[in-house]
Scaffold this active site. Structure first.
Site, PDB file in Angstrom:
ATOM      1  N   ASP A  22      56.974  82.893 -25.561  1.00 26.28           N
ATOM      2  CA  ASP A  22      58.043  83.788 -25.105  1.00 26.28           C
ATOM      3  C   ASP A  22      58.887  84.296 -26.271  1.00 26.28           C
ATOM      4  O   ASP A  22      59.050  83.602 -27.275  1.00 26.28           O
ATOM      5  CB  ASP A  22      58.929  83.032 -24.095  1.00 26.28           C
ATOM      6  CG  ASP A  22      59.755  83.984 -23.249  1.00 26.28           C
ATOM      7  OD1 ASP A  22      59.445  85.187 -23.200  1.00 26.28           O
ATOM      8  OD2 ASP A  22      60.728  83.506 -22.634  1.00 26.28           O
ATOM      9  N   GLY A  25      59.542  90.389 -27.170  1.00 27.80           N
ATOM     10  CA  GLY A  25      60.387  91.581 -27.049  1.00 27.80           C
ATOM     11  C   GLY A  25      61.672  91.435 -27.848  1.00 27.80           C
ATOM     12  O   GLY A  25      62.064  92.344 -28.594  1.00 27.80           O
ATOM     13  N   HIS A  39      54.699  92.133 -29.359  1.00 26.34           N
ATOM     14  CA  HIS A  39      53.476  91.587 -28.752  1.00 26.34           C
ATOM     15  C   HIS A  39      52.351  91.544 -29.785  1.00 26.34           C
ATOM     16  O   HIS A  39      51.567  90.601 -29.822  1.00 26.34           O
ATOM     17  CB  HIS A  39      53.047  92.435 -27.551  1.00 26.34           C
ATOM     18  CG  HIS A  39      54.038  92.416 -26.419  1.00 26.34           C
ATOM     19  ND1 HIS A  39      54.629  91.262 -25.975  1.00 26.34           N
ATOM     20  CD2 HIS A  39      54.561  93.408 -25.652  1.00 26.34           C
ATOM     21  CE1 HIS A  39      55.465  91.544 -24.981  1.00 26.34           C
ATOM     22  NE2 HIS A  39      55.446  92.841 -24.772  1.00 26.34           N
ATOM     23  N   ASN A  70      54.539  89.544 -14.576  1.00 27.57           N
ATOM     24  CA  ASN A  70      54.618  90.527 -15.665  1.00 27.57           C
ATOM     25  C   ASN A  70      54.085  91.907 -15.261  1.00 27.57           C
ATOM     26  O   ASN A  70      54.364  92.903 -15.930  1.00 27.57           O
ATOM     27  CB  ASN A  70      53.888  90.032 -16.919  1.00 27.57           C
ATOM     28  CG  ASN A  70      54.592  88.898 -17.637  1.00 27.57           C
ATOM     29  OD1 ASN A  70      53.956  88.053 -18.266  1.00 27.57           O
ATOM     30  ND2 ASN A  70      55.926  88.848 -17.560  1.00 27.57           N
ATOM     31  N   SER A 198      58.801  79.398 -15.404  1.00 24.38           N
ATOM     32  CA  SER A 198      58.333  80.764 -15.126  1.00 24.38           C
ATOM     33  C   SER A 198      56.951  80.786 -14.474  1.00 24.38           C
ATOM     34  O   SER A 198      56.067  81.558 -14.869  1.00 24.38           O
ATOM     35  CB  SER A 198      58.335  81.611 -16.400  1.00 24.38           C
ATOM     36  OG  SER A 198      59.637  81.690 -16.949  1.00 24.38           O
TER      37      SER A 198
HETATM   38  C1  IPE Z   1      56.664  83.901 -19.186  1.00 23.27           C
HETATM   39  O1  IPE Z   1      57.529  84.690 -19.919  1.00 23.27           O
HETATM   40  C2  IPE Z   1      55.317  84.561 -19.115  1.00 23.27           C
HETATM   41  C3  IPE Z   1      54.580  84.598 -20.368  1.00 23.27           C
HETATM   42  C4  IPE Z   1      54.947  84.035 -21.486  1.00 23.27           C
HETATM   43  C5  IPE Z   1      53.343  85.309 -20.307  1.00 23.27           C
HETATM   44  P1  IPE Z   1      58.489  85.738 -19.199  1.00 23.27           P
HETATM   45  O2  IPE Z   1      59.286  86.360 -20.281  1.00 23.27           O
HETATM   46  O3  IPE Z   1      57.707  86.630 -18.326  1.00 23.27           O
HETATM   47  O4  IPE Z   1      59.381  84.789 -18.268  1.00 23.27           O
HETATM   48  P2  IPE Z   1      60.863  84.965 -17.751  1.00 23.27           P
HETATM   49  O5  IPE Z   1      60.950  86.331 -17.143  1.00 23.27           O
HETATM   50  O6  IPE Z   1      61.768  84.836 -18.936  1.00 23.27           O
HETATM   51  O7  IPE Z   1      61.051  83.860 -16.787  1.00 23.27           O
HETATM   52  C1  IPE Z   2      56.345  87.001 -24.108  1.00 22.31           C
HETATM   53  O1  IPE Z   2      57.346  87.768 -24.678  1.00 22.31           O
HETATM   54  C2  IPE Z   2      55.074  87.775 -23.871  1.00 22.31           C
HETATM   55  C3  IPE Z   2      54.851  88.154 -22.465  1.00 22.31           C
HETATM   56  C4  IPE Z   2      55.539  87.751 -21.444  1.00 22.31           C
HETATM   57  C5  IPE Z   2      53.745  89.049 -22.199  1.00 22.31           C
HETATM   58  P1  IPE Z   2      58.303  88.667 -23.799  1.00 22.31           P
HETATM   59  O2  IPE Z   2      57.676  90.010 -23.634  1.00 22.31           O
HETATM   60  O3  IPE Z   2      58.668  87.982 -22.556  1.00 22.31           O
HETATM   61  O4  IPE Z   2      59.569  88.808 -24.748  1.00 22.31           O
HETATM   62  P2  IPE Z   2      61.079  88.589 -24.345  1.00 22.31           P
HETATM   63  O5  IPE Z   2      61.157  87.279 -23.637  1.00 22.31           O
HETATM   64  O6  IPE Z   2      61.445  89.728 -23.459  1.00 22.31           O
HETATM   65  O7  IPE Z   2      61.810  88.587 -25.632  1.00 22.31           O
HETATM   66 MG    MG Z   3      60.110  86.686 -21.998  1.00 24.34          MG
END
Ligand code: IPE
Ligand code: IPE
Ligand code: MG
Length: 242
Positions: A22, A25, A39, A70, A198
């Site tokens: 995680d 982003g 990513h 997602n 999650s």
């Molecule tokens: C969990 O991360 C899913 C993955 C790492 C693929 P998210 O970013 O989607 O989870 P939340 O929204 O913070 O719970």
């Molecule tokens: C994890 O990073 C990757 C996926 C869930 C695909 P995020 O995309 O959730 O990044 P943040 O948590 O928004 O920073």
């Molecule tokens: Mg995330």
């Protein structure tokens, strides 16, 4: 035998490590970049994590790459993630062959775009004879969805006469999950400081030791995996006993 990183005991290596990758982003936003760039950087961190597991002799590494939730993200981000996954499979499969990595996948794989499904099938078939670490990609994966799919599978088994409804135990049910071929994770690592599951491996993580680190996933280094294992080895796993 190869020597282990300092501080790691050879007799207590987790067999199965699960990772919630995680923070991609947020990592990109720190530099003022598009989330997609995070990513992309995250894909390199997967490779480092696999290498660290190989150094330790971990048997299974399951990484949460895309959740059922997602799909709700903006279309452009979902498309970018799918394209990245496609590219990851093309670019990294030769490396997996060199490193003896066996690739597998769990989740509602039928929901992925056709081209990704095809690449996935190719990479899985190509690496199926490898005997090193098994890298399991959780894709379009949700823990609740997996449990529902497991119940459906049980019901089909009952209808078909292969399952005795009166003899369903946790072990029998585990055999109807996507993860039926793997032991439960011993260690669950999550990056980016979020203290939640999650919807990841809800059934399987009943007794996983949890390590949450503040670091964002693209910054994840081999040393971070080693540090998580050091923490794991300091835990006293009681499994409800004393
Ligand atoms: C969990 O991360 C899913 C993955 C790492 C693929 P998210 O970013 O989607 O989870 P939340 O929204 O913070 O719970
Ligand atoms: C994890 O990073 C990757 C996926 C869930 C695909 P995020 O995309 O959730 O990044 P943040 O948590 O928004 O920073
Ligand atoms: Mg995330």
């Amino acid at each position: 035998m190869k020597s282990l990183p300092s501080g790691i005991q050879p007799d207590n290596i987790p067999r199965h490590i699960a990772v919630i990758m995680d923070g991609n982003g947020r990592w990109a936003k720190r530099f003022g970049w598009q989330r997609t760039r995070g990513h992309r950087a995250g894909a390199d961190a997967v490779t480092r994590c696999v290498e660290a597991c190989q150094d330790l002799g971990v048997e299974y590494l399951t990484v949460y790459a895309f959740s059922t939730e997602n799909w709700r993200r903006p279309k452009a981000e979902v498309a970018a993630l799918m394209a990245l996954l496609d590219g990851f499979l093309v670019d990294r499969t030769p490396e997996m062959m060199e490193r003896n990595v066996k690739l597998e996948a769990i989740g509602r794989l039928g929901d992925l775009p056709e081209n990704v499904q095809e690449r996935l099938r190719e990479s899985i078939a190509k690496t199926s004879g490898n005997t090193g670490v098994t890298l399991v990609l959780a894709l379009s994966y949700g823990g609740r969805e997996e449990i529902v799919d497991g119940i459906r599978s049980l019901l089909r088994g009952i209808e078909g006469g292969e399952v005795d409804a009166g003899a369903i135990t946790p072990e029998v049910f585990s055999g109807h999950l996507y993860t039926r071929a793997y032991p439960d994770p011993d260690l669950l690592v999550r990056t980016s400081g979020e203290m939640r599951l999650s919807n990841f491996l809800l059934w399987q993580c009943s007794y996983a030791e949890i390590v949450v680190m503040a670091k964002l996933w693209p910054d994840f280094q081999k040393a971070d995996l080693f540090e998580a294992v050091v923490q794991y080895q300091q835990r006293h796993r009681r499994f409800g006993g004393v």
